[in-house]
Design a protein around this motif. Structure first.
Motif, PDB file in Angstrom:
ATOM      1  N   PRO A  48       0.643  -1.300  -0.054  1.00 42.57           N
ATOM      2  CA  PRO A  48       0.029   0.171  -0.013  1.00 42.57           C
ATOM      3  C   PRO A  48       0.761   1.327  -0.065  1.00 42.57           C
ATOM      4  CG  PRO A  48      -0.068  -1.057   2.229  1.00 42.57           C
ATOM      5  CD  PRO A  48       0.540  -2.044   1.379  1.00 42.57           C
ATOM      6  N   THR A  49       0.511   2.103  -1.061  1.00 43.41           N
ATOM      7  CA  THR A  49       1.026   3.533  -0.833  1.00 43.41           C
ATOM      8  C   THR A  49       0.452   4.451   0.078  1.00 43.41           C
ATOM      9  OG1 THR A  49       1.717   3.336  -3.225  1.00 43.41           O
ATOM     10  CG2 THR A  49       1.882   5.460  -2.349  1.00 43.41           C
ATOM     11  N   GLU A  50       1.281   5.039   0.865  1.00 41.86           N
ATOM     12  CA  GLU A  50       0.724   6.200   1.980  1.00 41.86           C
ATOM     13  C   GLU A  50       1.005   7.514   0.996  1.00 41.86           C
ATOM     14  OE1 GLU A  50      -0.901   5.857   4.585  1.00 41.86           O
ATOM     15  OE2 GLU A  50      -0.747   3.500   4.663  1.00 41.86           O
ATOM     16  N   LEU A  51      -0.027   8.229   0.662  1.00 37.95           N
ATOM     17  CA  LEU A  51       0.438   9.580   0.083  1.00 37.95           C
ATOM     18  C   LEU A  51       0.847  10.597   0.861  1.00 37.95           C
ATOM     19  CD1 LEU A  51      -2.458  10.424  -2.554  1.00 37.95           C
ATOM     20  CD2 LEU A  51      -0.313   9.401  -2.925  1.00 37.95           C
ATOM     21  N   GLN A  52       1.761  11.227   0.689  1.00 33.38           N
ATOM     22  CA  GLN A  52       2.683  12.246   1.496  1.00 33.38           C
ATOM     23  C   GLN A  52       2.355  13.911   0.522  1.00 33.38           C
ATOM     24  OE1 GLN A  52       6.525  11.287   2.257  1.00 33.38           O
ATOM     25  NE2 GLN A  52       6.047   9.152   2.112  1.00 33.38           N
ATOM     26  N   LEU A  53       2.386  14.638   1.485  1.00 34.87           N
ATOM     27  CA  LEU A  53       2.320  16.012   0.554  1.00 34.87           C
ATOM     28  C   LEU A  53       3.416  16.231  -0.170  1.00 34.87           C
ATOM     29  CD1 LEU A  53       0.843  18.857   0.199  1.00 34.87           C
ATOM     30  CD2 LEU A  53       2.161  19.579   2.369  1.00 34.87           C
ATOM     31  N   SER A  54       4.608  15.616  -0.055  1.00 37.08           N
ATOM     32  CA  SER A  54       5.820  15.846  -0.784  1.00 37.08           C
ATOM     33  C   SER A  54       5.546  15.203  -1.952  1.00 37.08           C
ATOM     34  CB  SER A  54       6.764  14.874   0.163  1.00 37.08           C
ATOM     35  OG  SER A  54       7.993  15.033  -0.566  1.00 37.08           O
ATOM     36  N   HIS A  55       4.629  14.352  -2.231  1.00 38.81           N
ATOM     37  CA  HIS A  55       4.410  13.609  -3.445  1.00 38.81           C
ATOM     38  C   HIS A  55       3.738  14.629  -4.514  1.00 38.81           C
ATOM     39  CE1 HIS A  55       4.221   9.378  -1.449  1.00 38.81           C
ATOM     40  NE2 HIS A  55       5.481   9.472  -2.431  1.00 38.81           N
ATOM     41  N   CYS A  56       2.817  15.703  -3.838  1.00 37.87           N
ATOM     42  CA  CYS A  56       2.073  16.587  -4.677  1.00 37.87           C
ATOM     43  C   CYS A  56       3.299  17.719  -5.125  1.00 37.87           C
ATOM     44  CB  CYS A  56       1.054  17.032  -3.764  1.00 37.87           C
ATOM     45  SG  CYS A  56      -0.558  16.040  -3.336  1.00 37.87           S
ATOM     46  N   TRP A  57       3.886  17.916  -4.052  1.00 36.26           N
ATOM     47  CA  TRP A  57       4.909  18.830  -4.141  1.00 36.26           C
ATOM     48  C   TRP A  57       6.076  18.492  -5.284  1.00 36.26           C
ATOM     49  CZ3 TRP A  57       6.554  20.658   1.589  1.00 36.26           C
ATOM     50  CH2 TRP A  57       5.385  21.285   1.841  1.00 36.26           C
ATOM     51  N   PHE A  58       6.151  17.164  -5.622  1.00 29.19           N
ATOM     52  CA  PHE A  58       7.114  16.809  -6.583  1.00 29.19           C
ATOM     53  C   PHE A  58       6.636  17.109  -7.987  1.00 29.19           C
ATOM     54  CE2 PHE A  58       7.586  13.636  -9.946  1.00 29.19           C
ATOM     55  CZ  PHE A  58       9.162  13.722 -10.309  1.00 29.19           C
ATOM     56  N   PHE A  59       5.411  16.964  -8.191  1.00 30.09           N
ATOM     57  CA  PHE A  59       4.804  17.362  -9.434  1.00 30.09           C
ATOM     58  C   PHE A  59       4.594  19.145  -9.924  1.00 30.09           C
ATOM     59  CE2 PHE A  59       3.254  13.102  -8.954  1.00 30.09           C
ATOM     60  CZ  PHE A  59       3.588  12.559 -10.194  1.00 30.09           C
ATOM     61  N   LYS A  60       4.705  19.737  -8.768  1.00 28.25           N
ATOM     62  CA  LYS A  60       4.843  21.258  -8.728  1.00 28.25           C
ATOM     63  C   LYS A  60       6.021  21.603  -9.795  1.00 28.25           C
ATOM     64  CE  LYS A  60       2.401  23.145  -4.929  1.00 28.25           C
ATOM     65  NZ  LYS A  60       2.364  24.079  -3.694  1.00 28.25           N
ATOM     66  N   LYS A  61       7.152  20.575  -9.849  1.00 29.76           N
ATOM     67  CA  LYS A  61       8.053  20.928 -10.748  1.00 29.76           C
ATOM     68  C   LYS A  61       7.719  21.194 -12.150  1.00 29.76           C
ATOM     69  CE  LYS A  61      11.630  17.879  -8.545  1.00 29.76           C
ATOM     70  NZ  LYS A  61      13.107  18.763  -8.552  1.00 29.76           N
ATOM     71  N   PHE A  62       6.609  20.604 -12.440  1.00 27.12           N
ATOM     72  CA  PHE A  62       6.130  20.390 -13.956  1.00 27.12           C
ATOM     73  C   PHE A  62       4.793  21.009 -14.128  1.00 27.12           C
ATOM     74  CE2 PHE A  62       8.234  16.590 -12.543  1.00 27.12           C
ATOM     75  CZ  PHE A  62       9.537  16.613 -13.296  1.00 27.12           C
ATOM     76  N   LEU A  63       3.974  21.237 -13.051  1.00 25.10           N
ATOM     77  CA  LEU A  63       2.667  21.426 -13.439  1.00 25.10           C
ATOM     78  C   LEU A  63       2.255  22.802 -12.545  1.00 25.10           C
ATOM     79  CD1 LEU A  63       1.151  18.002 -13.310  1.00 25.10           C
ATOM     80  CD2 LEU A  63       1.056  19.480 -15.010  1.00 25.10           C
ATOM     81  N   SER A  64       1.089  23.376 -12.929  1.00 26.08           N
ATOM     82  CA  SER A  64       0.518  24.523 -12.090  1.00 26.08           C
ATOM     83  C   SER A  64      -1.026  24.331 -12.343  1.00 26.08           C
ATOM     84  CB  SER A  64       0.849  25.994 -12.916  1.00 26.08           C
ATOM     85  OG  SER A  64       2.358  26.005 -13.029  1.00 26.08           O
ATOM     86  N   PRO A  65      -1.694  25.213 -11.779  1.00 26.70           N
ATOM     87  CA  PRO A  65      -3.188  25.005 -11.583  1.00 26.70           C
ATOM     88  C   PRO A  65      -3.516  25.713 -13.019  1.00 26.70           C
ATOM     89  CG  PRO A  65      -2.438  26.287  -9.883  1.00 26.70           C
ATOM     90  CD  PRO A  65      -1.274  26.022 -10.471  1.00 26.70           C
ATOM     91  N   GLY A  66      -4.563  24.943 -13.647  1.00 27.16           N
ATOM     92  CA  GLY A  66      -5.138  25.023 -14.849  1.00 27.16           C
ATOM     93  C   GLY A  66      -4.634  24.015 -15.932  1.00 27.16           C
ATOM     94  N   ASP A  67      -3.534  23.496 -15.564  1.00 28.13           N
ATOM     95  CA  ASP A  67      -2.582  22.731 -16.811  1.00 28.13           C
ATOM     96  C   ASP A  67      -3.176  21.287 -16.829  1.00 28.13           C
ATOM     97  OD1 ASP A  67      -0.780  24.572 -17.098  1.00 28.13           O
ATOM     98  OD2 ASP A  67       0.801  23.720 -15.781  1.00 28.13           O
ATOM     99  N   MET A  68      -2.911  20.568 -17.911  1.00 27.17           N
ATOM    100  CA  MET A  68      -3.396  19.288 -18.395  1.00 27.17           C
ATOM    101  C   MET A  68      -1.970  18.343 -18.147  1.00 27.17           C
ATOM    102  SD  MET A  68      -4.649  18.285 -22.130  1.00 27.17           S
ATOM    103  CE  MET A  68      -5.154  16.443 -22.274  1.00 27.17           C
ATOM    104  N   ALA A  69      -2.504  17.140 -17.620  1.00 23.83           N
ATOM    105  CA  ALA A  69      -1.351  16.136 -17.506  1.00 23.83           C
ATOM    106  C   ALA A  69      -1.962  15.008 -17.999  1.00 23.83           C
ATOM    107  CB  ALA A  69      -0.935  16.182 -16.036  1.00 23.83           C
ATOM    108  N   ILE A  70      -1.210  13.900 -18.367  1.00 27.54           N
ATOM    109  CA  ILE A  70      -1.495  12.553 -18.937  1.00 27.54           C
ATOM    110  C   ILE A  70      -0.785  11.488 -18.083  1.00 27.54           C
ATOM    111  CG2 ILE A  70      -1.694  11.090 -20.874  1.00 27.54           C
ATOM    112  CD1 ILE A  70      -1.865  13.507 -22.671  1.00 27.54           C
ATOM    113  N   ASP A  71      -1.506  10.593 -17.407  1.00 29.94           N
ATOM    114  CA  ASP A  71      -0.618   9.541 -16.750  1.00 29.94           C
ATOM    115  C   ASP A  71      -0.951   8.262 -17.424  1.00 29.94           C
ATOM    116  OD1 ASP A  71       0.317   8.045 -14.881  1.00 29.94           O
ATOM    117  OD2 ASP A  71      -0.942   8.609 -13.113  1.00 29.94           O
ATOM    118  N   ILE A  72       0.011   7.447 -17.979  1.00 30.26           N
ATOM    119  CA  ILE A  72      -0.464   6.516 -18.925  1.00 30.26           C
ATOM    120  C   ILE A  72       0.472   5.231 -18.135  1.00 30.26           C
ATOM    121  CG2 ILE A  72       0.628   5.354 -21.089  1.00 30.26           C
ATOM    122  CD1 ILE A  72       0.918   7.927 -22.274  1.00 30.26           C
ATOM    123  N   GLY A  73      -0.213   4.327 -17.802  1.00 29.76           N
ATOM    124  CA  GLY A  73      -0.218   3.126 -16.839  1.00 29.76           C
ATOM    125  C   GLY A  73      -0.383   3.888 -15.653  1.00 29.76           C
TER     126      GLY A  73
END
Length: 274
Positions: A48-73
């Protein structure tokens, strides 16, 4: 010792007996986003994966509010949730997974956090043309597996009766999401060794919109496949980086030559335009 034996028996059953396993809902309290809900799948073969706020912050490297992302797999969608939290209700995360068993859980995760996220799950494989495939696994509980044109495949002896649809991503996006593509900022790929084939199939998308790319280098990939994965992205104008985990404080190391793809056995890469 008793717990070890019980868990060992449960894992053996999960490998050999086809059955569905329940999910429960957990909540991560954050000062920035409030409570983020996610599922835990009680399949004995899944850590089981325990989500952390740090996981969300990781994606701030690439994404901002209003952006589009694609998760394949996307699997059960925990990282899709993190992308969705960062892109927000006005953004869009498209989550693809061909495994019908994990897709049920991906759908549950996409339905959580509606006030924070906009996640749309799709039970498709991403392929170079539209066609149908068998889905097979070495485990009766189908916690993982892969697609193939033949019913008997290297993915395992357990095969689902219903075929899986493969779609060409560029065509699918132009048909369904053309108005959103100008905000495409990230494509994440995790397809158990098929990542380079996915990259080939979406080359036009990467050339036109230049999103960041997160991709996995699979442990079983030989040198030739690793070199090709590097060259595909490098030739499209990307700089590649090894990173140690999906957390904001992950170790990051530039990958400057194809030979450096042999430095680690199984690892994740992010690639950004130079």
């Amino acid at each position: 010792m008793l717990n070890y034996l019980i868990n060992s028996i449960r894992r053996k059953i999960a490998r050999r007996v086809k059955r569905e396993y329940p999910v429960s809902i957990k909540s991560l309290s954050t000062p920035e986003y409030g409570d983020i809900q996610y599922t835990i799948w009680h399949n004995p073969l899944v850590n089981p994966t325990e989500l952390q706020l740090s996981h969300c912050w990781f994606f701030k490297k690439f994404l901002s509010p209003g952006d589009m992302a694609i998760d394949i797999g996307a699997n059960v969608g925990h990282m899709s949730i993190c992308m969705g939290v960062v892109t927000g209700k006005d953004g869009l995360v498209l989550s693809f997974d061909p495994n019908p068993v994990v897709f049920k859980i991906l759908t549950k995760n996409a339905e959580l956090n509606k006030e924070l996220t906009h996640i749309e799950p799709h039970n498709f494989a991403i392929t170079d043309k539209e066609e149908e495939f068998y889905y097979s696994s070495s485990e009766a509980s189908f916690s993982n597996g892969g697609i193939s044109k033949e019913k008997n495949s290297r993915h395992g002896k357990y095969t689902l009766d219903t075929k899986i649809k493969g779609v060409k991503l560029e065509d699918f996006l132009q048909e369904k999401y053309a108005s959103k593509l100008n905000r495409l900022k990230l494509v994440k790929i995790d397809t158990e060794g098929y990542d380079k084939e996915i990259i080939k199939s979406i080359r036009g998308l990467l050339e036109k919109y230049k999103p960041a790319v997160i991709t996995e280098c699979f442990s079983k990939n030989k040198a030739e496949a690793r070199y090709e994965q590097f060259n595909l992205l490098h030739d499209l104008g990307y700089s590649l980086y090894y990173f140690s985990s999906f957390t904001i404080d992950a170790e990051v190391i530039p990958i400057q030559t194809k030979e450096e793809m042999m430095n680690w056995k199984h690892f994740d890469i992010y690639a950004v335009q130079k």
